[in-house]
Scaffold this active site. Structure first.
Site, PDB file in Angstrom:
ATOM      1  N   LYS A   1      -9.406   2.867  -3.062  1.00 17.92           N
ATOM      2  CA  LYS A   1      -9.926   2.238  -1.820  1.00 17.92           C
ATOM      3  C   LYS A   1     -11.324   3.097  -1.655  1.00 17.92           C
ATOM      4  CE  LYS A   1      -8.584   1.496   3.081  1.00 17.92           C
ATOM      5  NZ  LYS A   1      -7.694   2.022   4.085  1.00 17.92           N
TER       6      LYS A   1
ATOM      7  N   GLU B   1       0.773  -1.075  -0.193  1.00 21.29           N
ATOM      8  CA  GLU B   1       0.048  -0.152   0.001  1.00 21.29           C
ATOM      9  C   GLU B   1       0.909   1.171  -0.056  1.00 21.29           C
ATOM     10  OE1 GLU B   1      -3.412   2.087   2.964  1.00 21.29           O
ATOM     11  OE2 GLU B   1      -2.031   0.494   3.675  1.00 21.29           O
TER      12      GLU B   1
ATOM     13  N   CYS C   1      -5.593  -2.387   2.416  1.00 20.74           N
ATOM     14  CA  CYS C   1      -5.434  -2.104   3.977  1.00 20.74           C
ATOM     15  C   CYS C   1      -6.463  -2.918   4.658  1.00 20.74           C
ATOM     16  CB  CYS C   1      -5.250  -0.787   4.549  1.00 20.74           C
ATOM     17  SG  CYS C   1      -4.916  -0.494   6.075  1.00 20.74           S
TER      18      CYS C   1
END
Length: 531
Positions: free
Chosen positions: A352, A288, A405
């Protein structure tokens, strides 16, 4: 055991609070990295006995009668979440200067809020409390239901749901594909609460027999599921994946003077030759936000990536994406996965969609910023959420489900637009959590997503734990926490998905309904016996 049960039931004041808190804290030993699930045979019977003695005065009204049960469940939850999430405070000390004042909120404040769900579960169970097996069923149904609510209430935070305690190894993860995380949470509470029946000698034979039967079914299904996976026809690997784990400290990561060194390090690790006799990787995966700058600010970076990649290789990396605002609106930033081919072209991306509150975005931003509050990741002023979740298409015909994540802790996020895909792709930066239980807990939850979806998991973490699992959640290769390096692994084939998300939801509802009906029947029988 009867004497112990009676002593716990009759406890009051500070002693009762301490017992409830300690029982919840003890339960954390069932979670990674400890995985000592047998402690739940202590924690949950203690909670049952505490609730046996948690009835309010008959003339206190509905809320007054349930208040002692709520308080008991809340203290149990506080112990569980403080002991299980204390490491969140590390994020405020690792590269997030000026947030030291918020340590009590991270270590105690968040657990106090999460404990409300366990308090509500205890009160809900006490509403239909009875003798014997009925009260165990009531507690299991209430916990399963409130764990589900915790997954979406206040944006959702299902971290360390009770069901994870029943999945310390892949053998015991497989039944989650049938009942889902929240159904397994209900069954976990039922099984581990059963010894409480021995302490009160009401329904002990039936309860313990049913608990042992459920345990045997849990393990038996796991054995059968893994046996089936091991007997799938052998197939050539669909890809050879290289995971890069740079182990870059957060203080370096956000230092502008370190960006060139970090980027060069990522390129050099990616270019390492494969082990002797092994094929070169077809896909290289970075963690990430591994690219330490915006591509728009450093256009030469894509050319350097192209120079590093050999013909036919692909880089998949986390990065920050900038988007110009329309109509004079400020620039927006996204936590993104990019797919980059051997010519340095971006051929795919996924943003995301489920951001971390207070970490990546600020809820009620207009009001809270007036109070001086900011996000932890404030370097760019916070992130915007992607407006849709889509399958990330990789060269070679592979479709990857992106999980950036902590998206990996949400079971429903393993389903995206565009189909099922060939793998789950989890990129993360768990350096925020340091050398604590946090990265181990995060990995376990990603493993369980792999089992639910029956897809292999490819996980790249900045500081660990990076891993590749098969569709049974078994780790095929990994790098330890805090260690820098790379590893190459053949991407395993996807397993056959037997149960869809919708089917798991129906099975969860069925479990809750059966347990609730059992509790209501026992409650009705008890009342009739008193008449």
């Amino acid at each position: 055991m009867e004497r112990i049960a009676e002593s716990i039931m009759l406890s009051w004041g500070a002693k009762r609070v301490l017992i409830a808190f300690a029982a919840g804290a003890l339960a954390v030993l069932a979670l990674p990295p400890f995985n000592f699930f047998a402690v739940l045979f202590v924690s949950f019977p203690v909670l049952v006995w505490l609730l046996d003695g948690a009835s309010g005065p008959a003339d206190a009204g509905a809320i007054g009668r349930l208040r002692p049960a709520f308080v008991t469940g809340w203290w149990f939850g506080l112990g569980y979440f403080v002991a299980g999430l204390w490491w969140l405070g590390n994020a405020l000390l690792s590269g997030a200067e000026g947030f030291e004042w918020a340590l009590p909120l991270a270590i105690v404040g968040l657990p106090a809020v999460l404990a409300l769900f366990y308090g509500a579960a205890a009160a809900l169970a006490r509403l239909v409390w009875s003798d014997g097996l009925g009260r165990i069923a009531a507690l299991a149904a209430a916990f399963g239901l409130l764990e589900w609510v915790r997954s979406f209430a206040l944006t959702g935070f299902p971290w360390n749901a009770v069901g994870y305690a029943a999945m310390p190894v892949p053998l015991l993860m497989q039944s989650v594909e049938i009942v889902g995380l929240y159904g397994l949470s209900a069954l976990t509470v039922f099984v581990f609460s059963a010894p409480a029946l021995v302490g009160t000698r009401r329904g002990a034979v039936a309860g313990m027999s049913l608990a042992l039967l459920l345990l045997a079914a849990h393990a038996g299904y796991g054995w059968a599921a893994l046996w089936r996976l091991d007997r799938l026809p052998a197939r050539a690997p669909e890809a050879v994946v290289r995971i890069v784990q740079p182990a870059i400290g957060l203080s370096e990561k956000w230092d502008a003077a370190e960006r060139e060194r970090i980027f060069s390090r990522m390129l050099s690790l990616s270019a390492l030759p494969p082990a002797e006799g092994q094929p070169r990787p077809s896909h290289i995966v970075w963690p990430e936000t591994a690219v330490p700058f915006l591509f728009t600010d450093n256009p030469g970076a894509l050319s350097r990536i192209a120079d590093m990649l050999q013909v036919g290789q692909t880089l998949v990396t986390g990065a920050v994406r900038a988007e110009e605002g329309s109509g004079g609106a400020p620039q927006r930033y996204y936590n993104t996965i990019y797919v980059i081919d051997d010519e340095g072209q971006i051929i795919g991306s996924a943003d995301k969609a489920h951001l971390v509150p207070f970490g990546e975005y600020l809820p009620f931003e207009t009001w809270l910023r007036k109070l001086g509050l900011t996000t932890i990741a404030e370097t760019l002023g916070g992130f915007s959420a992607g407006d849709r979740r889509n399958l990330l298409k990789l060269p070679g015909g592979l479709g990857a489900v992106p999980l950036i994540c902590y998206e990996a802790i949400f079971p429903e996020l393993a389903a995206v637009d565009g189909g099922r895909g060939a793998l789950l792709l989890n990129v993360t930066n768990d350096a925020w959590f340091g050398m604590t239980p946090g990265p181990y807990q995060h990995l376990r939850q990603a493993q369980v997503r792999s089992v639910e979806a029956r897809l292999p998991l490819v996980r790249a973490a900045n500081s660990g734990i990076s891993a590749v699992t098969d569709s049974g959640g078994r780790i095929l290769a990994s790098l330890p926490l805090g260690e820098a390096g790379v590893f190459d692994v053949d991407l395993p084939a996807a397993g056959q998905e037997s149960w869809s998300t919708q089917n798991r939801g129906l099975n969860f509802g069925l479990i809750i309904a059966i347990m609730a009906l059992t509790a209501l029947f026992a409650r009705r029988s008890k009342r009739q016996g008193l008449d």
